[in-house]
Design an enzyme around this catalytic site. Structure first.
Site, PDB file in Angstrom:
ATOM      1  N   GLN A 254      11.710  -5.312  33.528  1.00 40.21           N
ATOM      2  CA  GLN A 254      11.228  -6.415  32.697  1.00 40.21           C
ATOM      3  C   GLN A 254      10.819  -5.907  31.317  1.00 40.21           C
ATOM      4  O   GLN A 254      10.560  -6.700  30.422  1.00 40.21           O
ATOM      5  CB  GLN A 254      10.049  -7.115  33.376  1.00 40.21           C
ATOM      6  CG  GLN A 254      10.455  -7.929  34.596  1.00 40.21           C
ATOM      7  CD  GLN A 254       9.327  -8.720  35.229  1.00 40.21           C
ATOM      8  OE1 GLN A 254       9.114  -8.607  36.423  1.00 40.21           O
ATOM      9  NE2 GLN A 254       8.608  -9.517  34.469  1.00 40.21           N
TER      10      GLN A 254
ATOM     11  N   ARG B 237       3.991 -14.265  38.295  1.00 43.09           N
ATOM     12  CA  ARG B 237       4.158 -15.501  37.540  1.00 43.09           C
ATOM     13  C   ARG B 237       2.850 -15.970  36.903  1.00 43.09           C
ATOM     14  O   ARG B 237       2.450 -17.137  36.982  1.00 43.09           O
ATOM     15  CB  ARG B 237       4.725 -16.605  38.416  1.00 43.09           C
ATOM     16  CG  ARG B 237       5.458 -17.603  37.526  1.00 43.09           C
ATOM     17  CD  ARG B 237       6.293 -18.567  38.268  1.00 43.09           C
ATOM     18  NE  ARG B 237       6.987 -19.387  37.277  1.00 43.09           N
ATOM     19  CZ  ARG B 237       8.229 -19.782  37.375  1.00 43.09           C
ATOM     20  NH1 ARG B 237       8.943 -19.444  38.410  1.00 43.09           N
ATOM     21  NH2 ARG B 237       8.773 -20.524  36.451  1.00 43.09           N
ATOM     22  N   CYS B 238       2.168 -15.033  36.284  1.00 44.46           N
ATOM     23  CA  CYS B 238       0.980 -15.417  35.531  1.00 44.46           C
ATOM     24  C   CYS B 238       0.693 -14.325  34.525  1.00 44.46           C
ATOM     25  O   CYS B 238       1.327 -13.283  34.534  1.00 44.46           O
ATOM     26  CB  CYS B 238      -0.226 -15.639  36.429  1.00 44.46           C
ATOM     27  SG  CYS B 238      -1.092 -14.162  36.941  1.00 44.46           S
TER      28      CYS B 238
ATOM     29  N   GLU C  37       4.486 -19.446  33.128  1.00 44.57           N
ATOM     30  CA  GLU C  37       3.540 -19.185  34.218  1.00 44.57           C
ATOM     31  C   GLU C  37       2.606 -20.359  34.492  1.00 44.57           C
ATOM     32  O   GLU C  37       2.018 -20.441  35.554  1.00 44.57           O
ATOM     33  CB  GLU C  37       2.653 -17.946  33.968  1.00 44.57           C
ATOM     34  CG  GLU C  37       3.030 -16.932  32.926  1.00 44.57           C
ATOM     35  CD  GLU C  37       4.350 -16.254  33.159  1.00 44.57           C
ATOM     36  OE1 GLU C  37       5.267 -16.821  32.719  1.00 44.57           O
ATOM     37  OE2 GLU C  37       4.508 -15.200  33.711  1.00 44.57           O
TER      38      GLU C  37
END
Ligand code: CDP
Length: 808
Positions: free
Chosen positions: A239, A386-387, A762
């Site tokens: 990523q 996802r945050c 997110e």
């Protein structure tokens, strides 16, 4: 020049910001033309596989590789002893700790990497893994962080001095061999004083369980060391490819220009592909040793057992208020289970990420947060699934505390939120725990949401349902889950956000070709977010060329400008801003060229959609396409040929998206099965670049929220065995479980972002988890429930009903 198109048609032709342009990457993905790490196949390539520990805590007495080496097709079996002379048997983690690449004397969690087998194909490697004989001596296992802080069992012997004392860690003093750090924010004494004097205080303890991002594509890498030219090429599920290049250079001693890192298509990341894993290091070492390319791709069980987990926060809160419901103070303490190594992916100065956004969307005058990180015999990680760096934990905490306070005050939780929202006129708002919220209009969003679902009507229906249940007319109870969240995304200002000393800016480089098409390269990397579609839209609006004529490239460090990658919804706030700024540089030069071509002064032309127009004389113009051609082919006095620009953007602040979510749920108390009747999600992410992509992001994020709230968990037994290491036990929702989501929005632009956009990826997860959880809890509130821990799987819901006497 004659122009056939109206201005509206020209705007539509651009497919710029605000347009629901279809995702350009989908043609490739839906036709099986994606190019993932496992699709990389190089001549002579070998395959690696790990011998992993069956024990959560054990000393390694010996490793015998003879039988494995004797298997035809096996080239090498690497152990820590082989990596030690290279200084690669341990590696730094993103949190300033270090982690064993291959077990060095002991293992600290089940699934830990012990030896790396390299063979002619994946199957031979797997067979050879079975032949490696490891003699373990089992040690006492510690899986409970509270026990760990009292235990005599020392997990990290490398973190204790010879005299038995406990040296400081990367984040300051440690008070026990299994303690990693204490991190504090806010005013402890003042908060305790306010809570001590308060009219009403609500207290709650909650566990945000350990879970895992579980992307569909697992982690992997292909390393190819060319010994002739000294260049290392590394394909991987990264990523943050540039960070990997820098770390790989620092670790291996290979000069950075001789390392090329490529993130090809990535099948979902959600934080799981931010960290550096032993597999990456071993594939590099194996390629250097063997002189041929080496591939490592983990399987699903390896991914769930050993790569970065998320959450595992034990949170204890106190919230105080007046009798009328005005919140006066908030106190939070977290015991954070980080597993065997502190491999959290957080900005260096924030060992508990942005947990200090836990005052949420409310105007809370005084607050305190303390976090203690702890080692246990579990896999390392602690990533933002996802945050944005622990925001999900923070929002879950405050949204549960609000509900618990509402119960204590005997007040409607929607009203309690309204009473305490930060008001529109208070922005920019200085929160008690340090952040400056850029913009917001919470009450408007809340009112819109409550009206959309007929909140009053729902409450009346719920009251009737309670009556019916008590009268024996139904076995289903009804819950109304509320959540109002404020996110903090776009890390981050370099002044306070870095990872391993690398400042968290981002970048965009644009090259306009003579015929008026363009390529733009960014320091980010899409993992399904649709960057190829949406970054082109930002540029289309900024430079006046159709998005269809702009190619977006990411993920190749040889071509893309340096950037810190994609996670925590930072792409739009940081790289999106860089794209806009680079576009503006292009426009500034183009304006000079246009003015020259139109034979007027620079200031006498203005930009209009796709062209420069002479002010007051709209029939005199040069399109951006014409300007691009002239930039290369016409001698323009005082200007270099070409039309290119690069921007490295260091944001002045984070962006603070927000949203209002409401979930209506029916629960069968005899089976524990929840049925989501309605889910309404209002998001405000500032300026909306592509409404369709935003909607897709929200659907995906809500589904992952549903998973986490209603069943997804990495659970351990007392011996440190992973109980949910396969998709048989680890809940991954399918279309079967997913409800129909209703989406809505308001638009409150970010005042400091060049196009006013805030991140969105997110948000649905951050707001969704407390919403689903609150719906379950709310269904049982009329029967005496205050709080139960997630995940609310069928068994736990049944248990709650049972504990409340609803089966009697
Ligand atoms: O960093 P990441 O790409 O995961 O998250 P993001 O910045 O929130 O962007 C996710 C996707 O939503 C991207 O394709 C963005 O361009 C798009 N988006 C949008 O269309 N409008 C916004 N205001 C924010 C994001």
């Amino acid at each position: 020049m004659k122009d056939e198109m109206t201005r509206e048609e020209r705007v539509a032709n651009l497919k710029g910001m605000g347009c629901s342009r279809k995702r350009v990457e989908d043609a490739r993905f839906t036709q099986g033309k994606g190019n993932y790490v496992d699709d990389v196949k190089l001549p002579g390539m070998l395959h690696g596989d790990f011998v992993r520990s069956p024990y959560a805590h054990a000393r390694i007495k010996s490793i015998n590789i003879d039988a494995a080496m004797a298997l035809p097709g096996v080239t090498a079996v690497l152990t820590a002893k082989d990596l030690e002379p290279l200084g690669l048997h341990w590696m730094p983690t993103l949190a300033g700790d270090k982690q064993m690449v291959l077990a060095d004397g002991k293992v600290l969690f089940q699934g830990q990497e012990v030896a790396f087998v390299v063979a002619s194909d994946r199957y031979v490697a797997a067979d050879a893994v079975e032949l490696v004989e490891v003699d373990y001596e089992e040690l006492e296992v510690v899986v409970d962080p509270f026990e760990a802080l009292k235990s005599d069992v020392v997990l990290r012997e490398d973190m204790v001095a010879e005299d038995g004392s406990v040296p400081n860690g990367a984040h300051g003093p440690r008070n026990h061999p299994n303690h990693i750090f204490t991190w504090e924010a806010g005013e402890k004494e003042a908060t305790e004083q306010v809570i001590g004097d308060a009219e009403v205080v609500a207290t709650e303890e909650m566990y945000y369980h350990r879970t895992h991002p579980c992307p569909l594509e697992t982690c992997g890498s292909v390393a190819s060391m060319d010994k002739v030219n000294g260049k290392l090429t590394l394909w991987g599920t990264f990523q943050a490819p540039h960070v990997v290049r820098t770390v790989a250079s620092l670790l291996s001693g290979i000069e950075e220009h001789n390392i090329r890192v490529i993130s090809p298509d990535i099948g979902g990341g959600f934080g799981n592909k931010v960290g550096v894993y032993p597999g990456y290091v071993c594939s590099i070492v194996a390629s250097i040793v063997t002189g041929v390319p080496v591939k490592w791709v983990e399987d699903r069980m390896e991914n769930l057992m050993s790569t970065a987990f998320a959450r595992d926060y034990w949170m204890k809160g106190q919230i105080s208020a007046t009798k009328e419901g005005k919140i006066t103070g908030l106190h939070c303490h977290v015991t954070a289970d980080h597993g065997a190594f502190d491999a959290c992916a957080d900005p260096t100065k924030f060992p508990a990420g942005f947990m200090n956004i836990c005052t949420g969307s409310y105007d809370i005058p005084v607050a305190y947060l303390g976090v203690d990180g702890v080692y246990t015999n579990k896999a390392p990680g602690g990533v933002s699934y996802r945050c944005s760096f622990r925001v999900t934990e923070a929002v879950y905490f405050i949204e549960r505390m609000i509900e618990v306070l509402a119960i204590k005050l005997n007040m409607d939780p929607a009203e309690l939120r309204s009473i305490n929202f930060i008001k529109k006129e208070q922005f920019p708002y200085q929160a008690a725990l340090g952040w400056e919220y850029d913009s917001g209009d919470y009450q408007t969003a809340w009112d819109k949401a409550l009206e959309a679902v007929d909140y009053k009507g729902l409450r009346a229906e719920q009251a009737q349902r309670v009556e019916d249940f008590k009268a024996g007319k139904t076995r289903k109870v009804m819950g109304i889950g509320l959540s109002f969240f404020t996110e903090i995304v776009g890390a981050g200002p370099v002044k306070n956000c870095d990872i391993l000393g690398m400042g968290m800016f981002d970048s965009c480089e644009i090259r306009i070709h003579p015929t008026g098409s363009a390529v733009a390269r960014l320091g980010t990397i899409s993992q399904g977010q649709g960057h190829a579609t949406t970054f082109a839209q930002i540029l289309a609006t900024e430079i006046g060329l159709s998005a269809e004529s702009i190619t977006i490239e990411e993920g190749d460090t040889d071509t893309a400008p340096y950037g810190l990658g994609t996670y925590g919804s930072r792409s739009t706030p940081v790289a999106g801003a860089a794209a806009a700024m680079a576009g503006r540089k292009i426009r500034a030069k183009a304006q000079m060229i246009a003015a020259y071509l139109l034979e007027v002064h620079d200031n006498d032309v203005e930009f209009d959609v796709d062209r420069f127009v002479v002010k007051g004389s709209p029939e005199q113009f040069k399109t951006m396409k014409e300007v691009a051609y002239a930039a290369y082919n016409q001698a323009i006095p005082g200007l270099e040929p070409g039309l290119e620009a690069v921007s490295y953007y260091d944001p002045p602040n984070m962006t603070y998206p927000f949203g209002a979510y409401i979930c209506v749920m029916d629960i069968d108390v005899d089976t524990g099965v929840p049925e989501i009747r309605r889910f309404y999600a209002l998001d405000d992410c500032g300026t909306r670049i592509n409404p369709m992509v935003i909607e897709g992001q929200i659907h995906g994020g809500l589904t992952e929220a549903l998973a986490v709230a209603l069943g997804q968990e990495i659970a351990y037994d007392d011996l440190g065995n992973v109980k949910t290491g396969t998709l048989m036990d680890f809940f991954l929702p399918t279309a079967w479980e997913v409800p129909n989501y209703e989406t809505d929005y308001t638009v409150t632009p970010s005042p400091h972002h060049p196009i006013g956009a805030k991140g969105v990826g997110e948000s649905p997860h951050v707001g969704g988890v407390p919403c689903f959880s609150n719906a379950v809890q709310d269904a049982f509130r009329p029967f005496g429930n205050t709080h139960t821990n997630m995940p609310h799987d069928h068994w736990r819901i049944w248990q709650t009903a049972n504990d409340l006497g609803m089966h009697d």
